[in-house]
Enzyme design. Structure first.
Site, short mmCIF file in Angstrom:
data_model
loop_
_atom_site.label_atom_id
_atom_site.label_comp_id
_atom_site.label_asym_id
_atom_site.label_seq_id
_atom_site.Cartn_x
_atom_site.Cartn_y
_atom_site.Cartn_z
N ASP A 255 0.81 -1.22 0.00
CA ASP A 255 0.00 0.00 0.00
C ASP A 255 0.84 1.27 0.00
OD1 ASP A 255 -2.53 -1.13 -0.19
OD2 ASP A 255 -2.62 -1.54 1.94
N TYR B 187 -10.15 -0.59 1.94
CA TYR B 187 -9.71 -0.38 3.31
C TYR B 187 -9.44 1.09 3.62
CZ TYR B 187 -9.05 -4.71 5.94
OH TYR B 187 -9.26 -5.84 6.68
CU LIG Z 1 -7.83 -6.95 7.41
#
Ligand SMILES: [Cu+2]
Length: 628
Positions: free
Chosen positions: A300, A384
């Protein structure tokens, strides 16, 4: 055109401003490095080496340099460029061998690219139709990093792999409806689908997961009475530009397109503690070995750029109380600046009792309250969301807390799966890990430090330990880089202390700061897996390196499609001496995530992190002077 001189900067680590980003682009255009098809995959401040920054005094000149990773979208060629805005020069420009060194990071605009590319592909459309999906306007293809698996025909290509989700309507969250068993391997330069994995037609889960729809969630509860946080005289910290001072603490806030929030020159009572702290990498590997999902692992930071995904925070929601915000200025893909308002939040929090004693003999009864300064930011990376919360406490502790929330990555639930949890009818959430690498460039009372491993040592019953109760403290100096790649061990309370061997407290002990880990499982993939080579940082909880300004990222400079071996294993290969040297700690922490039904349709915050704690840095409890 002639490139203008930059505005005067107040400090060598001052964040890049919008004018400087414009200037950087103009300079690279002028030098013929940026043409019509060129995109800025990364642009950031090239910080001067530490010694220069530490020697800098107000009024000294500053050589403002930037680093750019440029991508030629016509040819797939890429370049790594360092230029001086002050001198108007290009100091270095290297062509990137993308097959060997990795690809430039994924860009925000690649979301649009994969959407166009897969929807134009007849094979993909036919595969969608076989799954009953015909309204392509309601299909959301995801730009997922490709990794590097030695698959024939992929080397040197700039690629993404694409899993798709469908919506029932425009406001319907697609994560509830994964179109599983179908993956498009996309070449971003040729703008076409290279390969289609059409493994299996799986039912698309139907139930909606719209946590923002009152019709689905039900009425909001009315039983909560207001909590109001008031600081009628304002907060106790002051902000001068990006420099924060609070109760003896002083530090500079930074923000980078890749690392997001960074802390610089953190000191306490004018004593340096940490020169630079950041999350230099984070990676989310998934467990499913099937043909449609074996490749799932997302760097990420290095692939998606944490800072580029930062979101604006809202007063009263994200941050309560007396808040001060800082904006972030980031480079867009075209090299122009873009501003994200309220990207960084600063505030002060009461965290309960600092110390307390009720004395049996004197009748003394004393309690003091603890506070912390919170410097935080939130990024949204696809499904996320991650909060990065740095805490500075009155007693000298520094903590990083990561808050993971948002929506778990989903799959079609297959009965009996060993790789996922069923979180809603027919909906799976594959097992995964979140693994972060914090880069902690420590300067405990000065640059020359050393690192000790400190832990419990059990002493066997026998002579001198007649009743078997004995235990002691075992201290091992991690003298070389080869000795300092370590695994945490909570069964012996293992911590790592950064000491300054040349500075002692009033008791003659070397001053120190301990890194207290919260050990979680390291990388779960097999030692022979491709991801283990690419994310070797995640095979140890601790690495220590000798400071080198070129060694910035735990998985190397360009992890996107990198074949592996870069970053920490390369950095420590020289096995440099660490004792009494300028050391950098790299700490792997994170969480193992077997999703729960409670994580659906939006996941309650789960946290992980670590603490830096003074050990003999002070002569006694540093918060005796807190007011009653
Ligand atoms: Cu997770």
């Amino acid at each position: 055109m002639t490139v203008r001189a930059p505005a005067q900067v107040a400090h060598p680590l001052q964040r890049l401003g919008a004018d400087e980003i414009r200037l950087a682009k103009a300079l690279l255009v002028e030098h013929g490095l940026v043409g019509e098809p060129t995109r800025f995959a990364y642009l950031g401040l090239e910080e001067p080496p530490k010694a220069e920054v530490l020697a800098w005094r107000e009024g000294d000149p500053v050589d403002r340099r930037v680093r750019a990773i440029l991508l030629d979208t016509a040819t797939g060629g890429a370049a790594d460029v360092v230029a001086s805005l002050t001198r108007g020069t290009v100091d270095a420009s290297a062509e990137i061998d993308t097959g060997r060194e990795g690809q430039p990071p994924i860009m925000l605009e690649d979301l649009v690219a994969v959407d166009e590319i897969v929807k134009a592909d007849p094979g993909w459309r036919a595969a969608m139709e076989r799954r009953g999906v015909t309204d392509l306007d309601l299909v959301r293809p995801c730009p997922l990093s490709a990794g590097s698996f030695g698959i024939q025909g992929e080397e040197g290509r700039r690629m993404l792999r694409v899993l798709s989700f469908v919506q029932h309507h425009e406001k319907d969250h697609p994560w509830a409806h994964p179109v599983d068993g179908l993956v498009a391997y996309v070449d971003l330069i040729e703008r076409r689908v290279l390969h289609l994995i059409d493994q299996e037609v799986l039912p698309i889960p139907e139930e909606e997961g719209n946590f923002d729809d009152p019709a689905q969630v039900g009425p909001a509860r009315t039983s909560l009475k207001p909590i109001e946080i008031a600081q009628p005289e304002g907060p106790s910290f002051t902000l001068d530009g990006d420099v924060v001072t609070w109760e003896g603490w002083r530090l500079r806030v930074g923000f980078d397109a890749r690392e997001g929030l960074t802390l610089h020159q953190v000191s306490l009572e004018d004593r340096p503690v940490c020169y630079r702290a950041s999350v230099a990498e984070m990676m989310v590997p998934y467990a499913d070995p099937g043909p449609a999902r074996f490749w799932q692992n997302y760097f990420d930071a290095g692939e998606y750029l944490l800072g580029q995904q930062v979101v604006s925070l809202m007063l009263g929601c994200d941050c309560l109380g007396e808040i001060r915000y800082l904006d972030a200025v980031l480079p867009a893909g075209d090299g122009e600046p873009r501003e994200v308002a309220n990207a960084i939040c600063l505030h002060e929090e009461d965290t309960g009792v600092a110390w307390k004693h009720n004395d049996l003999f004197t009748g003394s009864s004393e309690t003091r309250r603890m506070r912390r300064l919170v410097i935080s930011t939130f990024v949204a990376i696809g499904n996320y969301d991650y909060g990065f919360f740095w805490y500075l406490y009155l007693d000298g502790r520094i903590e990083l807390e990561i808050k993971a929330t948002g929506v778990v990555f989903t799959s079609a639930w297959v009965d009996g799966s060993r790789w996922a949890t069923q979180v809603a009818p027919g909906l799976g959430a594959p097992y995964h890990q979140h693994l972060f690498s914090a880069r902690l460039d420590m300067t405990v009372d000065g640059v020359d430090n050393a690192v000790d491993e400190v832990e419990l040592e059990r002493v066997p019953l026998g002579p001198g330990n007649q009743y078997g109760n004995a235990f002691t403290r075992k201290v091992t100096r991690l003298a070389r880089e080869s000795e300092a790649a370590r695994i945490a061990d909570p069964t012996v309370g293992r911590t790592w202390q950064v000491v300054n061997p040349a500075r002692t407290n009033r008791l003659g002990q070397p001053v120190a700061y301990a890194l207290d880990p919260q050990p979680a499982p390291l990388l779960a993939a097999d030692a022979g897996a491709a991801i283990t080579g690419r994310a070797a940082f995640a095979t140890r909880h601790l690495w220590v390196t000798r400071y080198d300004p070129a060694e910035r990222y735990a998985a190397g400079d360009l992890p996107n499609q990198h074949p592996g071996g870069a970053g920490l294993p390369t950095y420590v290969a020289a096995d440099r001496d660490l004792d009494g040297q300028d050391v950098v700690l790299w700490h792997t922490f994170g969480m193992l995530h077997f999703p729960r039904p409670e994580d659906w349709p939006v996941m309650p915050v789960a946290t992980c992190g670590f603490t830096l704690r003074p050990v003999g840095f002070f002569d006694r409890n540093p918060v005796l002077d807190l007011p009653r």
